[in-house]
Every structure is written in C-alpha cells, then in structure tokens.
Design an enzyme around this catalytic site. Structure first.
Site, PDB file in Angstrom:
ATOM      1  N   LYS A  50      44.693  51.642  48.286  1.00 49.67           N
ATOM      2  CA  LYS A  50      43.423  52.308  47.965  1.00 49.67           C
ATOM      3  C   LYS A  50      42.507  52.328  49.183  1.00 49.67           C
ATOM      4  O   LYS A  50      41.902  53.352  49.510  1.00 49.67           O
ATOM      5  CB  LYS A  50      42.717  51.592  46.809  1.00 49.67           C
ATOM      6  CG  LYS A  50      43.360  51.778  45.462  1.00 49.67           C
ATOM      7  CD  LYS A  50      42.612  50.975  44.411  1.00 49.67           C
ATOM      8  CE  LYS A  50      43.180  51.137  43.031  1.00 49.67           C
ATOM      9  NZ  LYS A  50      42.414  50.365  42.026  1.00 49.67           N
ATOM     10  N   ALA A  66      39.531  47.386  45.698  1.00 49.84           N
ATOM     11  CA  ALA A  66      39.922  46.308  44.781  1.00 49.84           C
ATOM     12  C   ALA A  66      40.910  46.840  43.757  1.00 49.84           C
ATOM     13  O   ALA A  66      40.953  48.043  43.484  1.00 49.84           O
ATOM     14  CB  ALA A  66      38.695  45.732  44.075  1.00 49.84           C
ATOM     15  N   ASP A  67      41.696  45.935  43.212  1.00 54.18           N
ATOM     16  CA  ASP A  67      42.588  46.273  42.111  1.00 54.18           C
ATOM     17  C   ASP A  67      42.771  45.030  41.250  1.00 54.18           C
ATOM     18  O   ASP A  67      42.743  43.908  41.753  1.00 54.18           O
ATOM     19  CB  ASP A  67      43.942  46.770  42.613  1.00 54.18           C
ATOM     20  CG  ASP A  67      44.755  47.370  41.477  1.00 54.18           C
ATOM     21  OD1 ASP A  67      44.321  48.410  40.931  1.00 54.18           O
ATOM     22  OD2 ASP A  67      45.793  46.798  41.113  1.00 54.18           O
ATOM     23  N   THR A  68      42.959  45.272  39.959  1.00 58.65           N
ATOM     24  CA  THR A  68      43.113  44.181  38.992  1.00 58.65           C
ATOM     25  C   THR A  68      44.368  44.395  38.170  1.00 58.65           C
ATOM     26  O   THR A  68      44.658  45.523  37.770  1.00 58.65           O
ATOM     27  CB  THR A  68      41.892  44.132  38.048  1.00 58.65           C
ATOM     28  OG1 THR A  68      40.718  43.935  38.834  1.00 58.65           O
ATOM     29  CG2 THR A  68      42.017  43.009  37.026  1.00 58.65           C
ATOM     30  N   GLY A 103      42.614  41.679  43.529  1.00 57.59           N
ATOM     31  CA  GLY A 103      42.603  41.688  44.980  1.00 57.59           C
ATOM     32  C   GLY A 103      41.403  42.473  45.450  1.00 57.59           C
ATOM     33  O   GLY A 103      41.010  43.459  44.824  1.00 57.59           O
TER      34      GLY A 103
END
Length: 187
Positions: A50, A66-68, A103
C-alpha cells in the site's frame, strides 16, 4: 503534509486524535494471502505494498500505510465477501481468543520504517441469530474479521490484551514512534 495510504475512516479519525494533519490517497492492492503465508508476513507485505503504491503517486511525500488482519486457529480472516462469509467468520470467532495484527509503515526520504502491533481478543459465545442481526447493521461489511471493536462489535468482546487502537486499524503508539523518528510528530 503526511499522506495516509488508506480510505479507512477509522485510521483518519485516529490520526486526527493525535493531531496529525494528513491527506488521503487510495492504495488499491491485492490483499489475497499467499499460500502458507504467516499472518505477520502477510500484514507486512500488504502494508508495504500500500505504501509503495501511493509513493509512486507522491514520490516526495511522507507516506503512512497500515493493514490489519484477524487470525483465528491459524487462519487469516480478511474482509467478508458477503453475509454468508461474515456469518462464517463471526461464528469462528465465537467463544474463542483470536489475534489481531496491524502493520504500520512510514515511507519517507527513500526509507521504509515498519512496526507491527499484535493483540489478542476474546469473544463471548455468539449465536447465529446474533451474527445475523450484527450483519444487518452494516458495520461488519468492510472490517477484517467482520467486526468493529469500536462499534457494536464491542458487545462480543470479553477481553483485550494489546493495543485497542491497533485492533481498530492504526496502532497509535507504533505510529507515534515512526512519525517522531522521522521528525513529523513531537511526542
């Protein structure tokens, strides 16, 4: 001004809470987990993808990405495709403890700095009827694991160990550390 590589209203809200001015740029990347990929590796790969995608659009700007992901019994749960998928996820989470990995990466001045926040969430037992009623609210539709800890999904949460903001989608401690290190935030 910082660029947030996300359309998430929760991430925008969290950045506003800590006083970080930012603008939004979309980062459409394929979020399919690779075969046998660990959750930690997956969330790092997607977060950096991203960030790098948006960095190509704004190469001189600082990019926050960010990623979840939600993990139960070793399975990565992404966003639900439809009601049946969401119900399946919620019933998997029922009466269990699962992990939430978020992250966050800051890309700036040719550098990439990455942090991982990992938390544990224990859900109460959820009936199929409860899961259907929750789906009908519309809240789970675009959430990893088909729930929002900051919304009605909180009614299922018995216990949290870790970062509440990380479970929401942007761990503020780690984000603050990244921004402070880059000179973009005074903590």
């Amino acid at each position: 001004m910082l660029v947030l590589a996300s359309q998430s209203p929760r991430r925008r809200e969290l950045l506003h809470r800590i006083g970080v001015a930012h603008e939004i740029m979309s980062a459409g990347v394929d979020e399919t987990p690779a075969h046998a990929e660990s959750a930690e590796t997956y969330v790092q790969r997607i977060t950096l993808a991203k960030g790098m995608t948006v960095q190509q659009l704004a190469p001189t700007r600082a990019i926050l990405a960010a990623d979840t992901c939600v993990v139960v019994n070793g399975n990565i749960l992404g966003k639900p495709e439809d009601e049946a998928h969401a119900l399946h996820m919620l019933l998997q989470l029922s009466a269990t403890t699962h992990e939430v990995h978020t992250g966050v990466a800051l890309l700036y001045n040719g550098k990439q700095d990455y942090r991982l926040s990992s938390s544990k969430v224990r859900f109460c037992p959820i009936s199929e009827a409860q899961a259907r009623r929750y789906w009908a609210t519309g809240e789970p539709a675009d959430k990893a694991g088909a729930y929002a800890v900051q919304g009605r999904g909180a009614l299922f949460v018995e216990h949290i160990s870790g970062s509440y903001s990380g479970i929401m989608g942007l761990p503020l401690y780690e984000t603050g550390q990244l921004l402070a290190k880059a000179g973009l935030l005074t903590v």
